[in-house]
Design an enzyme around this catalytic site. Structure first.
Site, short mmCIF file in Angstrom:
data_model
loop_
_atom_site.label_atom_id
_atom_site.label_comp_id
_atom_site.label_asym_id
_atom_site.label_seq_id
_atom_site.Cartn_x
_atom_site.Cartn_y
_atom_site.Cartn_z
N HIS A 1 -8.28 1.17 -4.10
CA HIS A 1 -9.22 0.97 -2.98
C HIS A 1 -9.84 2.32 -2.66
O HIS A 1 -9.19 3.19 -2.07
CB HIS A 1 -8.42 0.39 -1.79
CG HIS A 1 -9.22 0.21 -0.55
ND1 HIS A 1 -8.64 -0.04 0.68
CD2 HIS A 1 -10.56 0.21 -0.33
CE1 HIS A 1 -9.58 -0.16 1.60
NE2 HIS A 1 -10.75 -0.01 1.02
N ASP B 1 -6.79 -6.53 4.14
CA ASP B 1 -6.12 -5.22 4.21
C ASP B 1 -6.18 -4.66 5.63
O ASP B 1 -7.27 -4.42 6.16
CB ASP B 1 -6.85 -4.28 3.23
CG ASP B 1 -6.23 -2.89 3.13
OD1 ASP B 1 -5.17 -2.65 3.74
OD2 ASP B 1 -6.82 -2.05 2.41
N MET C 1 -12.05 4.55 -0.62
CA MET C 1 -12.75 4.76 0.65
C MET C 1 -13.46 6.10 0.56
O MET C 1 -13.11 7.09 1.21
CB MET C 1 -11.74 4.72 1.81
CG MET C 1 -11.29 3.31 2.14
SD MET C 1 -9.75 3.25 3.06
CE MET C 1 -8.59 3.33 1.71
N MET D 1 -11.60 -5.84 5.16
CA MET D 1 -10.80 -4.93 5.99
C MET D 1 -10.54 -5.62 7.33
O MET D 1 -11.46 -6.07 8.00
CB MET D 1 -11.55 -3.62 6.24
CG MET D 1 -11.68 -2.69 5.05
SD MET D 1 -10.15 -2.32 4.18
CE MET D 1 -9.13 -1.61 5.48
N SER E 1 0.84 -1.19 0.00
CA SER E 1 0.00 0.00 0.00
C SER E 1 0.88 1.25 0.00
O SER E 1 1.63 1.49 0.94
CB SER E 1 -0.89 0.02 1.24
OG SER E 1 -1.45 1.32 1.38
N HIS F 1 -1.20 -1.24 -4.38
CA HIS F 1 -2.47 -0.95 -3.71
C HIS F 1 -2.52 0.55 -3.42
O HIS F 1 -1.62 1.10 -2.77
CB HIS F 1 -2.58 -1.76 -2.42
CG HIS F 1 -3.88 -1.63 -1.70
ND1 HIS F 1 -5.00 -2.37 -2.02
CD2 HIS F 1 -4.27 -0.80 -0.69
CE1 HIS F 1 -5.99 -2.05 -1.23
NE2 HIS F 1 -5.60 -1.08 -0.40
N ASP G 1 -4.78 3.73 -1.90
CA ASP G 1 -5.87 4.04 -0.97
C ASP G 1 -6.36 5.47 -1.15
O ASP G 1 -5.66 6.42 -0.79
CB ASP G 1 -5.37 3.86 0.47
CG ASP G 1 -5.11 2.40 0.80
OD1 ASP G 1 -6.07 1.61 0.77
OD2 ASP G 1 -3.94 2.06 1.06
N MET H 1 -8.96 8.27 -0.01
CA MET H 1 -9.85 8.61 1.13
C MET H 1 -10.40 10.01 0.94
O MET H 1 -9.65 10.92 0.56
CB MET H 1 -9.06 8.56 2.44
CG MET H 1 -8.39 7.23 2.69
SD MET H 1 -7.46 7.28 4.22
CE MET H 1 -6.62 5.70 4.16
C1 DX5 Z 1 -6.37 1.52 5.56
C2 DX5 Z 1 -5.94 1.23 4.14
C3 DX5 Z 1 -4.80 0.28 4.07
C4 DX5 Z 1 -3.54 0.75 4.75
C5 DX5 Z 1 -2.94 -0.47 5.34
O1 DX5 Z 1 -7.59 2.15 5.58
O2 DX5 Z 1 -7.00 0.67 3.39
O3 DX5 Z 1 -4.53 -0.14 2.74
O4 DX5 Z 1 -2.62 1.37 3.91
O5 DX5 Z 1 -1.88 -0.09 6.16
P1 DX5 Z 1 -1.17 -1.11 7.15
O6 DX5 Z 1 -0.66 -2.25 6.33
O7 DX5 Z 1 -0.09 -0.27 7.76
O8 DX5 Z 1 -2.20 -1.54 8.15
ZN ZN Z 2 -6.46 -0.27 1.36
#
Ligand code: DX5
Ligand code: ZN
Length: 214
Positions: free
Chosen positions: A64, A173, A66, A135, A6, A31, A33, A35
């Site tokens: 991903h 994840d 969010m 998750m 990620s 990956h 993320d 947000m």
């Molecule tokens: C959290 C993200 C993850 C995050 C995981 O909301 O979706 O992808 O980057 O981070 P680690 O591996 O540090 O838990």
């Molecule tokens: Zn993620």
């Protein structure tokens, strides 16, 4: 297992260096993320950054989202270079429609479940889904602690996949590291996302390799 590092935990001042490291490594995906500060209580990065990563990435981008209303960003996501578009079940009022729109746009549809959402919510769409992302932390931040109930949830998801004849892959994840990964492999997880475990390691490429071998 296949590892999807990620980039949330990458060094944003040296993203090119970290993208090259993932290219060189045994990782299967990038990956990314996204947000929005509404669906989750944090804001990360958006499509311009994904586009920049895509221009150098030699592995597929697992994006991903969010965010609320992910169905409004399908063409932007495709144009930014996503191979897999991961939407949250909790963010989609018309999940079936969104899954098909993602496929029609030329991407692979994936659906993510928060820790509190039962796998049963996917029974009627799972045949059309490329991947289910469970998750294993509440989404919004890297570096959180793995929620142990995820292991039982993986077993319930595997049972649902078999019962429905779905080909969906299982991805997990959050809080994945060298200590939590073995139980996930034993539970039959196909892909693990790892942010802080990879980018916080003294040798991130070696950590990807170690997680891959589990
Ligand atoms: C959290 C993200 C993850 C995050 C995981 O909301 O979706 O992808 O980057 O981070 P680690 O591996 O540090 O838990
Ligand atoms: Zn993620």
């Amino acid at each position: 297992m296949i590892v999807a590092p990620s980039l949330l935990s990458a060094d944003f001042l040296h993203l090119d260096r970290d993208v090259e490291m993932v290219n060189r490594s045994r990782a299967g995906y990038f990956h990314l993320d996204v947000m929005d500060g509404v669906f989750v209580p944090n804001i990360s990065f958006g499509f311009p950054v994904i586009k920049a990563v895509a221009s150098k990435a030699e592995k597929p981008l697992d994006v991903h989202l969010m965010i609320v209303h992910p169905e409004n960003y399908i063409s932007q996501c495709r144009d930014a270079g996503a191979a897999i578009m991961n939407v949250h079940q909790e963010a989609c009022l018309h999940l079936d429609r969104t899954i098909h729109a993602i496929r029609d746009a030329g991407m692979l549809p994936a659906v993510t479940l928060n820790p509190s959402t039962p796998v049963e919510m996917l029974r009627d769409v799972i045949a059309d889904v490329h991947m289910v992302l469970l998750m294993s932390v509440n989404p919004g931040f890297g570096g959180q602690k793995f929620i142990p109930n995820t292991l039982a949830k993986v077993a319930r998801l595997r049972a649902l996949i078999e019962e429905t004849g779905s080909q969906a892959l299982i991805e997990v994840d959050g809080g994945v590291n060298i200590d939590t990964a073995p139980a996930l492999a034993a539970a039959g997880v196909d892909i693990v996302v790892a942010g802080s475990a990879v980018f916080g390691a003294p040798d991130p490429e070696d950590m990807i390799s170690r997680l891959t071998d589990i």
